[in-house]
Design a protein around this motif. Structure first.
Motif, PDB file in Angstrom:
ATOM      1  N   CYS A   1      10.344 -16.543   4.235  1.00  0.00           N
ATOM      2  CA  CYS A   1      10.502 -15.093   4.166  1.00  0.00           C
ATOM      3  C   CYS A   1       9.926 -14.607   2.838  1.00  0.00           C
ATOM      4  CB  CYS A   1      11.949 -14.662   4.340  1.00  0.00           C
ATOM      5  SG  CYS A   1      13.028 -15.049   2.968  1.00  0.00           S
ATOM      6  N   LEU A   2       9.618 -13.324   2.779  1.00  0.00           N
ATOM      7  CA  LEU A   2       9.087 -12.709   1.571  1.00  0.00           C
ATOM      8  C   LEU A   2      10.112 -11.752   0.998  1.00  0.00           C
ATOM      9  CD1 LEU A   2       5.389 -11.809   2.420  1.00  0.00           C
ATOM     10  CD2 LEU A   2       6.173 -13.020   0.408  1.00  0.00           C
TER      11      LEU A   2
ATOM     12  N   ALA B   1       0.821  -1.215   0.000  1.00  0.00           N
ATOM     13  CA  ALA B   1       0.000   0.000   0.000  1.00  0.00           C
ATOM     14  C   ALA B   1       0.857   1.268   0.000  1.00  0.00           C
ATOM     15  CB  ALA B   1      -0.939  -0.007   1.206  1.00  0.00           C
ATOM     16  N   LEU B   2       2.100   1.147   0.463  1.00  0.00           N
ATOM     17  CA  LEU B   2       3.020   2.286   0.491  1.00  0.00           C
ATOM     18  C   LEU B   2       3.906   2.362  -0.752  1.00  0.00           C
ATOM     19  CD1 LEU B   2       4.103   2.039   4.239  1.00  0.00           C
ATOM     20  CD2 LEU B   2       2.543   3.717   3.206  1.00  0.00           C
ATOM     21  N   GLY B   3       3.757   1.401  -1.681  1.00  0.00           N
ATOM     22  CA  GLY B   3       4.509   1.444  -2.932  1.00  0.00           C
ATOM     23  C   GLY B   3       5.492   0.322  -3.160  1.00  0.00           C
ATOM     24  N   ALA B   4       5.682  -0.559  -2.183  1.00  0.00           N
ATOM     25  CA  ALA B   4       6.592  -1.688  -2.359  1.00  0.00           C
ATOM     26  C   ALA B   4       5.952  -2.722  -3.290  1.00  0.00           C
ATOM     27  CB  ALA B   4       6.923  -2.327  -1.013  1.00  0.00           C
ATOM     28  N   VAL B   5       6.768  -3.645  -3.793  1.00  0.00           N
ATOM     29  CA  VAL B   5       6.298  -4.702  -4.682  1.00  0.00           C
ATOM     30  C   VAL B   5       6.693  -6.052  -4.089  1.00  0.00           C
ATOM     31  CG1 VAL B   5       6.550  -5.711  -6.988  1.00  0.00           C
ATOM     32  CG2 VAL B   5       6.540  -3.218  -6.702  1.00  0.00           C
ATOM     33  N   ARG B   6       5.734  -6.965  -4.069  1.00  0.00           N
ATOM     34  CA  ARG B   6       6.023  -8.333  -3.633  1.00  0.00           C
ATOM     35  C   ARG B   6       6.719  -9.052  -4.780  1.00  0.00           C
ATOM     36  NH1 ARG B   6       2.299 -12.443  -0.543  1.00  0.00           N
ATOM     37  NH2 ARG B   6       3.346 -14.394  -1.060  1.00  0.00           N
ATOM     38  N   VAL B   7       7.859  -9.701  -4.505  1.00  0.00           N
ATOM     39  CA  VAL B   7       8.613 -10.402  -5.543  1.00  0.00           C
ATOM     40  C   VAL B   7       8.341 -11.902  -5.477  1.00  0.00           C
ATOM     41  CG1 VAL B   7      10.917 -10.907  -6.438  1.00  0.00           C
ATOM     42  CG2 VAL B   7      10.391  -8.617  -5.592  1.00  0.00           C
ATOM     43  N   ARG B   8       8.597 -12.513  -4.325  1.00  0.00           N
ATOM     44  CA  ARG B   8       8.362 -13.954  -4.206  1.00  0.00           C
ATOM     45  C   ARG B   8       8.417 -14.373  -2.735  1.00  0.00           C
ATOM     46  NH1 ARG B   8      13.248 -13.145  -6.161  1.00  0.00           N
ATOM     47  NH2 ARG B   8      15.079 -13.903  -5.070  1.00  0.00           N
ATOM     48  N   LEU B   9       7.760 -15.499  -2.480  1.00  0.00           N
ATOM     49  CA  LEU B   9       7.801 -16.123  -1.159  1.00  0.00           C
ATOM     50  C   LEU B   9       8.840 -17.224  -1.190  1.00  0.00           C
ATOM     51  CD1 LEU B   9       6.618 -16.677   1.696  1.00  0.00           C
ATOM     52  CD2 LEU B   9       5.028 -18.256   0.570  1.00  0.00           C
ATOM     53  N   LEU B  10       9.756 -17.199  -0.259  1.00  0.00           N
ATOM     54  CA  LEU B  10      10.718 -18.285  -0.081  1.00  0.00           C
ATOM     55  C   LEU B  10      10.182 -19.140   1.061  1.00  0.00           C
ATOM     56  CD1 LEU B  10      14.048 -16.260  -0.320  1.00  0.00           C
ATOM     57  CD2 LEU B  10      12.911 -17.563  -2.121  1.00  0.00           C
ATOM     58  N   THR B  11       9.797 -20.355   0.751  1.00  0.00           N
ATOM     59  CA  THR B  11       9.173 -21.211   1.752  1.00  0.00           C
ATOM     60  C   THR B  11      10.209 -21.851   2.674  1.00  0.00           C
ATOM     61  OG1 THR B  11       9.132 -23.041   0.183  1.00  0.00           O
ATOM     62  CG2 THR B  11       7.142 -21.703   0.346  1.00  0.00           C
ATOM     63  N   ALA B  12       9.766 -22.209   3.854  1.00  0.00           N
ATOM     64  CA  ALA B  12      10.635 -22.805   4.865  1.00  0.00           C
ATOM     65  C   ALA B  12      11.232 -24.116   4.358  1.00  0.00           C
ATOM     66  CB  ALA B  12       9.850 -23.050   6.150  1.00  0.00           C
ATOM     67  N   ASP B  13      12.460 -24.384   4.822  1.00  0.00           N
ATOM     68  CA  ASP B  13      13.099 -25.663   4.546  1.00  0.00           C
ATOM     69  C   ASP B  13      13.707 -26.171   5.852  1.00  0.00           C
ATOM     70  OD1 ASP B  13      15.525 -24.260   4.907  1.00  0.00           O
ATOM     71  OD2 ASP B  13      15.830 -24.013   2.758  1.00  0.00           O
TER      72      ASP B  13
ATOM     73  N   GLU C   1      15.896  -4.715  -3.545  1.00  0.00           N
ATOM     74  CA  GLU C   1      15.274  -5.841  -2.859  1.00  0.00           C
ATOM     75  C   GLU C   1      15.554  -5.809  -1.360  1.00  0.00           C
ATOM     76  OE1 GLU C   1      16.414  -9.488  -4.738  1.00  0.00           O
ATOM     77  OE2 GLU C   1      15.151  -9.084  -6.475  1.00  0.00           O
ATOM     78  N   PHE C   2      14.574  -6.302  -0.610  1.00  0.00           N
ATOM     79  CA  PHE C   2      14.726  -6.518   0.825  1.00  0.00           C
ATOM     80  C   PHE C   2      13.831  -7.679   1.197  1.00  0.00           C
ATOM     81  CE2 PHE C   2      11.241  -3.548   0.331  1.00  0.00           C
ATOM     82  CZ  PHE C   2      10.309  -3.935   1.272  1.00  0.00           C
ATOM     83  N   CYS C   3      14.064  -8.260   2.340  1.00  0.00           N
ATOM     84  CA  CYS C   3      13.273  -9.415   2.772  1.00  0.00           C
ATOM     85  C   CYS C   3      12.472  -9.090   4.016  1.00  0.00           C
ATOM     86  CB  CYS C   3      14.168 -10.616   3.077  1.00  0.00           C
ATOM     87  SG  CYS C   3      14.875 -11.360   1.624  1.00  0.00           S
TER      88      CYS C   3
END
Length: 72
Positions: A58-59, A40-52, A68-70
């Motif tokens: 993490c997103l 909502a503030l302008g960031a973009v979701r790139v991908r979900l890294l699922t637990a191993d 990029e940031f997580c």
């Protein structure tokens, strides 16, 4: 925003802690809630890294300039 496009890797990669101490569905819910707030503030979701076996989920996100940031 800057006029140039991103041409190299980030010099700094941030991990924003939102799910510290949480696991499983509870952790994913915290990550998704923060993702929604940041989009909502302008960031973009790139991908979900699922637990191993070694890491929790993490997103990966991008700020308005494409850095990029997580959410971790």
């Amino acid at each position: 925003r800057v006029p140039e496009s991103k041409v190299v890797k980030n010099r700094v990669h941030l991990d924003v802690r939102v799910g510290t101490g949480l696991v499983g569905d509870e952790r994913l819910a915290a990550l998704e809630a923060e993702c929604t707030r940041l989009v909502a503030l302008g960031a973009v979701r790139v991908r979900l890294l699922t637990a191993d076996e070694e890491n929790e989920s993490c997103l990966v996100m991008q700020d308005v300039e494409g850095n990029e940031f997580c959410l971790d």
